[in-house]
Design a protein around this motif. Sequence first.
Motif, short mmCIF file in Angstrom:
data_model
loop_
_atom_site.label_atom_id
_atom_site.label_comp_id
_atom_site.label_asym_id
_atom_site.label_seq_id
_atom_site.Cartn_x
_atom_site.Cartn_y
_atom_site.Cartn_z
N SER A 1 -9.46 -26.47 -4.33
CA SER A 1 -10.06 -25.44 -3.47
C SER A 1 -9.85 -25.74 -1.99
O SER A 1 -10.63 -25.30 -1.15
N THR A 2 -8.81 -26.48 -1.67
CA THR A 2 -8.45 -26.72 -0.28
C THR A 2 -6.97 -26.42 -0.10
O THR A 2 -6.18 -26.51 -1.06
N THR A 3 -6.59 -26.11 1.11
CA THR A 3 -5.20 -25.73 1.41
C THR A 3 -4.40 -26.95 1.84
O THR A 3 -4.93 -28.06 1.97
N CYS B 1 -11.14 -23.22 0.88
CA CYS B 1 -10.81 -21.86 0.44
C CYS B 1 -12.06 -20.97 0.47
O CYS B 1 -13.18 -21.42 0.17
N CYS C 1 -7.80 -22.23 -5.86
CA CYS C 1 -6.49 -21.70 -5.50
C CYS C 1 -5.90 -20.92 -6.68
O CYS C 1 -5.98 -21.37 -7.83
N TRP D 1 -2.31 -20.15 -3.66
CA TRP D 1 -2.80 -20.03 -2.29
C TRP D 1 -4.25 -19.58 -2.32
O TRP D 1 -4.82 -19.32 -3.36
N CYS D 2 -4.84 -19.42 -1.13
CA CYS D 2 -6.19 -18.86 -1.03
C CYS D 2 -6.44 -18.39 0.38
O CYS D 2 -5.77 -18.81 1.33
N THR E 1 -8.86 -18.63 3.59
CA THR E 1 -9.60 -19.79 4.06
C THR E 1 -10.93 -19.38 4.67
O THR E 1 -11.14 -18.22 5.04
N TYR F 1 -1.09 -21.70 1.74
CA TYR F 1 -0.75 -22.22 0.43
C TYR F 1 -1.61 -23.45 0.11
O TYR F 1 -2.15 -24.11 1.01
N CYS F 2 -1.72 -23.74 -1.18
CA CYS F 2 -2.48 -24.91 -1.64
C CYS F 2 -1.51 -25.99 -2.13
O CYS F 2 -0.38 -25.71 -2.54
N ASP F 3 -1.98 -27.22 -2.07
CA ASP F 3 -1.15 -28.34 -2.50
C ASP F 3 -1.33 -28.57 -4.00
O ASP F 3 -1.88 -29.57 -4.45
#
Length: 606
Positions: free
Chosen positions: A12-14, A20, A49, A59-60, A62, A71-73
């Motif tokens: 839930s982080t980019t 997110c 994500c 992605w999400c 923010t 985008y998300c990792d």
Amino acid sequence: SVLQNDYRGDISTTVSGRTCQSWGSQSPHSHSRTAANYPDKGLGDHNYCRNPDGEPRAWCYTTDPAKRWEYCDVTYCSTTDPYVANADPQNCGPVIDIGGNCDLAKLTAAISGTTCTLEELFPGQDAAGIAATVADLCEYDARVQFVEIQGTYQLDHRYMDGGGDVADETYGFAMDTARLNRFITNSMDNSIIDWPEYEQKEDYNPANGYGDNGYMTNFNIDPDAEKGSCQMNTVMCCFTDSAMDELVDNTDICHHDLSSSPQSNHVYNGWSVFTNDDSAHCVGFTWEDGTVSDTYKGNALFYASLYQTTKKGYMSNVPGAPMCACMEQMPVVTKAECVTATGSGLSYQFTVDSDGEVSATHSVTMAYTDCGGNDLKAQVKAVHAGTSIETDIDEYLVGADSCEVKNADYLNEEQLLITGASDRFTDMDGVLEQGRTWKQVFGEGIFFLPPHLDAAEADEEMRTLMEACIPSLGRYCMLIRKCSSCTSEPHRNIVYQRLTPFPDYKEGISTDTTMDVPNLFMNQWRAKNNVMHVDYELYSSVTDALSQENEWLVSDYNNNNNNYGFPRNSGPTTHIGNQWNSYRWNGAYANNHGFYVEVPSASTSA
């Protein structure tokens, strides 16, 4: 999987570490990527994500108000995913020249017969993925995006309306224009600039009638948009101040209809009239779809706007109007200078760096000039000869010493409405006019009368009224639109004579077998079962209709779902624009009109 569209993990982080936003929340960013709109895509009341819409990876949105999405990792699980491996720089690149058009076909042709293949350029992607990637590279990477010049949508939006850092003197003129000066020095003469589109508008526009696009409201070139704003393919900037030398006053501002640019002035309706003492400098350009002028219209926009500000100091808008916009949103002026942007040697390239990263770019030599002696009005008439635009431009660029007359006509005909001058402003309902008695069915403005709320009842009433003349006169009753605010004389009284039976009723837009008769005239004038000289004739008077003389020769219709009503840009001998009515949105001159049906009991044989 390809594009990570089935990722259902809890990241839930980019990639930059931002948190997110929940897919079920509309704050801080409003959006349309909801579980209802994208079922079975893993969306819901969580902030994990996801990839519901075919982006290259998960992605999400923010929670940072300054960053809409990232985008998300998310780790790829399979070598079938895109971007797992890069292109092989030994076989592909470093530069693949594909010529003057950027598309998959050109790229395919360019690498045919070489050791490079599409699969090597874009490893891990199937044919559909490669096509989407190439399309994105061509659309967003190959050319300079207008937003890249200043950096944000807000800066562009505020500038075009007459505000922003330069006008506000935020850091001083030299500092406020430093970024623009660098672009002019380094890129303006060797770059194609795209027409401005913005991510911030991609959700707002479809939801508010501006089409499936990201255009600014005053630069909406989408022909299918219900509220498209650029039907004349012409843009003008009018400046009223200068931060450098004295402003070169090249025009007179006549008046501005505030309702034409509410997204700039935040006024629903109203008007402004100006004196000849108001200094202004107006400059603009025009383009023809599918030509060189169309290709480089983004460059022309930059040259007519930000370049004039940076190099000449021109700034500040006409009060109540945008500083730069499509012509339909701009004030009426006497004249404007004309500029063009043309390019030579255009070629697109795909590049592959040492790590195998693929990008797209281009090379071109740009030239910015005047219009060969033409002012903007003369150039519009030359480029758009034989179209409605050729005559429409007369309403906005009125010629020297014409403001006083045009202002008087505008106020009398559209705003103040001097009703005692003629019967042009009198209601025809139940009145003997042109030798006939009439019954009103609906109207707007000073002739306001809404149709039945029930669309089926409104249709039945109108059909019954128009068919009432058949028993005694052997023809349909005439329908007349009386328009006191129309600027074209033939459009102030248009007689519609139906020739063929109406098809069956179905609410909404006409089809091959159905028609909503009131809607046909009010909002969606179409050719389905409504062809000039086959299904109907138009005349400029009842006398002509009864004698079947001087029928109109030029028809025009909607080809999509736009809300252009009767008679679109039809005219007696040529297309005449902006005389149509619409009960769903405004923008033309037929804001004060009524539709009336002939009453057979008061008719004579004809």
